[in-house]
Design a protein around this motif. Structure first.
Motif, PDB file in Angstrom:
ATOM      1  N   SER A 146       0.830  -1.208   0.000  1.00 16.99           N
ATOM      2  CA  SER A 146       0.000   0.000   0.000  1.00 16.99           C
ATOM      3  C   SER A 146       0.860   1.251   0.000  1.00 16.99           C
ATOM      4  O   SER A 146       0.576   2.225  -0.724  1.00 16.99           O
ATOM      5  CB  SER A 146      -0.918  -0.009   1.227  1.00 16.99           C
ATOM      6  OG  SER A 146      -1.646   1.196   1.321  1.00 16.99           O
ATOM      7  N   GLU A 147       1.919   1.239   0.789  1.00 15.96           N
ATOM      8  CA  GLU A 147       2.815   2.402   0.841  1.00 15.96           C
ATOM      9  C   GLU A 147       3.516   2.624  -0.500  1.00 15.96           C
ATOM     10  O   GLU A 147       3.717   3.768  -0.933  1.00 15.96           O
ATOM     11  CB  GLU A 147       3.837   2.206   1.967  1.00 15.96           C
ATOM     12  CG  GLU A 147       3.213   2.280   3.361  1.00 15.96           C
ATOM     13  CD  GLU A 147       4.188   1.879   4.460  1.00 15.96           C
ATOM     14  OE1 GLU A 147       5.306   1.403   4.114  1.00 15.96           O
ATOM     15  OE2 GLU A 147       3.844   2.030   5.634  1.00 15.96           O
ATOM     16  N   SER A 148       3.881   1.525  -1.161  1.00 17.84           N
ATOM     17  CA  SER A 148       4.523   1.644  -2.472  1.00 17.84           C
ATOM     18  C   SER A 148       3.562   2.214  -3.504  1.00 17.84           C
ATOM     19  O   SER A 148       3.944   3.044  -4.341  1.00 17.84           O
ATOM     20  CB  SER A 148       5.032   0.269  -2.933  1.00 17.84           C
ATOM     21  OG  SER A 148       6.045  -0.215  -2.079  1.00 17.84           O
ATOM     22  N   MET A 149       2.300   1.783  -3.456  1.00 20.19           N
ATOM     23  CA  MET A 149       1.296   2.303  -4.388  1.00 20.19           C
ATOM     24  C   MET A 149       1.040   3.791  -4.109  1.00 20.19           C
ATOM     25  O   MET A 149       0.891   4.594  -5.042  1.00 20.19           O
ATOM     26  CB  MET A 149       0.001   1.508  -4.256  1.00 20.19           C
ATOM     27  CG  MET A 149       0.090   0.064  -4.733  1.00 20.19           C
ATOM     28  SD  MET A 149       0.417  -0.092  -6.515  1.00 20.19           S
ATOM     29  CE  MET A 149      -1.149   0.416  -7.208  1.00 20.19           C
ATOM     30  N   SER A 150       0.994   4.159  -2.827  1.00 19.65           N
ATOM     31  CA  SER A 150       0.767   5.572  -2.481  1.00 19.65           C
ATOM     32  C   SER A 150       1.922   6.438  -2.971  1.00 19.65           C
ATOM     33  O   SER A 150       1.718   7.549  -3.474  1.00 19.65           O
ATOM     34  CB  SER A 150       0.609   5.724  -0.968  1.00 19.65           C
ATOM     35  OG  SER A 150      -0.563   5.060  -0.517  1.00 19.65           O
ATOM     36  N   ALA A 151       3.131   5.917  -2.819  1.00 18.40           N
ATOM     37  CA  ALA A 151       4.301   6.666  -3.294  1.00 18.40           C
ATOM     38  C   ALA A 151       4.245   6.846  -4.805  1.00 18.40           C
ATOM     39  O   ALA A 151       4.575   7.922  -5.338  1.00 18.40           O
ATOM     40  CB  ALA A 151       5.578   5.937  -2.889  1.00 18.40           C
TER      41      ALA A 151
END
Length: 270
Positions: A174-179
């Motif tokens: 999720s953090e990678s997608m948000s980034a």
């Protein structure tokens, strides 16, 4: 269930009678004879097998140990070696059985998770999903997706990967997608051209990240890009990240496909 021979008989038993007494097949008795595990003491002048009372007792013990899970070689060792510790052999068998039971329990747990993943998508409760994906996340999304994509190969692949994904792994993804989304918004805000190297890198980064859900080919990515722009829900979402992002991202995916020899106008979901 083990069949025991209860009564002695003055007459030797034929192979058919022995098989009936012990609940075995004649073929099994022939095999045990051929490998020297349990052979008849006598034969008729015509060569037919005849089993004595002691032979039947040995056969009963073979059946009992076989039902306990011992191999035929282990049974032979127990019956033929006077020094063999039967208790040790049985304890070893129990240890092996306990290991098998443990393995089967783990397999059952994996199958349960895979079943749940096929039905629910993401194996986290609603509160956990909001904790991982943010307060704006709607837990109904993955359940609704099952009704749209549930019969597809991609949903099966998504479910299989979801079944083995931990909460921390979901958070990392999720953090990678948000980034990525922040970088996409920055790119469209700076006026990065869809056909540029920077845009290509963002498109490839999206494809690699999305492939954590199911393998995403470049042709499939083109189809997704078209959906991001055409579908009202998706376009509102992407345009909410960055003004005009839905169209810019679709164009960038198309240009990246062209750079890899793919005509986006003929791209299909494969």
């Amino acid at each position: 269930m083990t069949t025991m021979v209860h009564n002695e008989t003055d007459e030797d038993a034929t192979v058919g009678v022995a098989a009936d007494l012990l609940g075995l097949t004649v073929r099994t008795l022939h095999h045990w004879d051929e490998i020297g595990l349990a052979s008849p003491s006598h034969r008729t002048p015509a060569g037919y097998r005849l089993y004595t009372w002691d032979d039947l007792e040995r056969l009963s013990r073979v059946v009992a140990y076989r039902e306990a899970g011992l191999t035929l070689d282990a049974i032979r060792d127990v019956l033929d070696d006077a020094t063999a510790e039967i208790g040790d052999t049985l304890r070893e068998q129990r240890a092996q059985l306990a290991e098998r039971i443990h393995d089967l329990q783990q397999l059952d747990e994996r199958l349960e998770r895979m079943t749940d993943a096929h039905e629910r998508g993401i194996l986290m409760g609603d509160d956990e999903q909001r904790e991982v994906f943010g307060d704006d996340w709607d837990p109904q999304q993955s359940r609704a997706a099952r009704f749209v994509w549930g019969g597809s190969r991609q949903w099966a692949q998504f479910a299989e990967r979801s079944a083995s994904r931990s909460k921390s792994q979901w958070r990392e993804l999720s953090e990678s997608m948000s980034a990525l989304q922040r970088d996409l918004a920055d790119a469209v805000g700076r006026g990065v051209e869809p056909a540029s190297e920077e845009a290509d890198e963002l498109v490839e980064r999206h494809r690699e990240l999305f492939s954590n859900f199911f393998p995403l080919t470049r042709q499939m990515q083109v189809c997704l890009g078209r959906m991001f722009e055409a579908d009202e829900g998706f376009s509102s979402y992407y345009n909410g990240i960055g003004d005009g992002l839905a169209t810019w991202f679709c164009q960038s995916i198309d240009e990246s496909a062209r750079h890899h020899g793919i005509d986006p106008e003929t791209a299909t979901w494969e």
